[in-house]
Design an enzyme around this catalytic site. Sequence first.
Site, short mmCIF file in Angstrom:
data_model
loop_
_atom_site.label_atom_id
_atom_site.label_comp_id
_atom_site.label_asym_id
_atom_site.label_seq_id
_atom_site.Cartn_x
_atom_site.Cartn_y
_atom_site.Cartn_z
N GLY A 1 0.81 -1.20 0.00
CA GLY A 1 0.00 0.00 0.00
C GLY A 1 0.84 1.25 0.00
N ILE A 2 0.31 2.29 0.65
CA ILE A 2 1.00 3.56 0.72
C ILE A 2 1.09 3.98 2.18
CG2 ILE A 2 -1.11 4.96 0.48
CD1 ILE A 2 0.55 6.88 -1.28
N ALA B 1 3.87 5.21 5.70
CA ALA B 1 5.20 5.11 6.30
C ALA B 1 5.74 3.68 6.30
CB ALA B 1 5.17 5.65 7.73
N ILE B 2 4.90 2.69 6.61
CA ILE B 2 5.39 1.31 6.70
C ILE B 2 5.70 0.74 5.31
CG2 ILE B 2 4.79 -1.05 7.34
CD1 ILE B 2 3.46 0.11 9.83
N GLU C 1 -2.42 -3.13 -6.28
CA GLU C 1 -3.49 -2.17 -6.58
C GLU C 1 -2.97 -0.75 -6.58
OE1 GLU C 1 -5.71 -1.60 -2.29
OE2 GLU C 1 -5.97 -3.49 -3.34
#
Length: 428
Positions: free
Chosen positions: A210-211, A213-214, A233
């Site tokens: 995903g998007i 910090a992690i 995605e």
Amino acid sequence: MAPIVCTSALEAVSLIQSGETLWTHSMGATPKLLLNALAEHALSRQDLTLLQLHTEGAESLSNDNLKGHLRHRCFFGGMPTRRLLQQGDADYVPIFLSEVPKLFRSGEQKIDTAIIQVSPPDKHGICSLGISVEATLAACQVAGKIIAHINPQMPRTHGDGFIHYSKIAAVYEESSALPQHPLAASDAVSLAIGNNVAELVRDGDCLQMGIGAIPDAVLSCLGNHKDLGIHTELFSDGVLNLVELGVVNNSKKKVHPGKIVTGFALGSQRLYDYVDDNPSVIFMDIEQVNDTAIIRKNPNVMAINSALQLDISGQICADSLGTKIYSGVGGQMDFIRGAGLSEGGRSVIALPSTASGGKVSRIATVLSPGAGVVTTRAHVHYVVTEYGYVNLRGRSLIERARALIDIAHPDFREQLCRETFDMWGLSV
């Protein structure tokens, strides 16, 4: 038939009548100019419903004066809609992201008008949905009419996201900067999680992430890997860095080898310039990107997702804080199941061990009342915090509890042990 060429965004959305169900293009392609105009136009209409995923910069439609005029129906919540969802002034629809296009194409969810943002038409009269195809392609295919903001700054992308100029009912053209999401700054916790996840990534893996910090921290820790692929995605700058290093070359993929497959991109102008007319990046219908049957065809799929909370049996809550809707189901289960069925595939739930400035443990004995289970305990595989990682696949409940307490924040481990004993009568 040629569309109506409008001199203002307000003129374009004036075609919308009371009682209509609308779809808005989402993510980085959110048609902010048209939606701001809709916020004004809606005051002269009644009972509009706005279907959406996460929208960027559409706060004007969250004004309280729109009650009775326009109501949000969200397949995913974000900043513009979170307050409305939590106070009951908007509707949340839990659904796998892969199934949103199916909902439209089957006719289960009607759409009167699709509001989109596209590139100018090419010499063939074809516009591009640009950096966000997701469910918008399906919405355009079934909508009674399409209203488009033609933006010269929208990249022309390869893949599924094409719409002919003649299919549009009304257009408004204006050059407008797209929303940008720079790479998140890595703090010590995110970087520790990133390093732990990177230990689980093998050369040749096909990644989904995903998007935030992690995910950005994970990607920053993969510079010494080789032959990674991307089928995800969401595509962001962290992936672009690995492409430029030669780490991502998509050479081991079986579905679209040599190409990045994505449903939408969100990042910097550098990212948008990269995907513009780039045949090595394919923007596809999210029904295809997130189809478990397609995901599993790639070997060694590595799905990396996050959570708001999990319990010691492995149930994952990713869409709510107790009863308060925070985000959405999204594509987490699409990819966790796809990775689980992929040859050599694995999935990871990566999250900080605490929330609220260290006052709350994200690993709980039981989920908060009302918390939504997005990923079941039968699907969970690896869980990662800044304190390490554990593999829950094939583990019993008590084995899971012992493993998860070991990667919980030290301040909460004794409490978790005590609560587990009280709940199950077993010492961990």
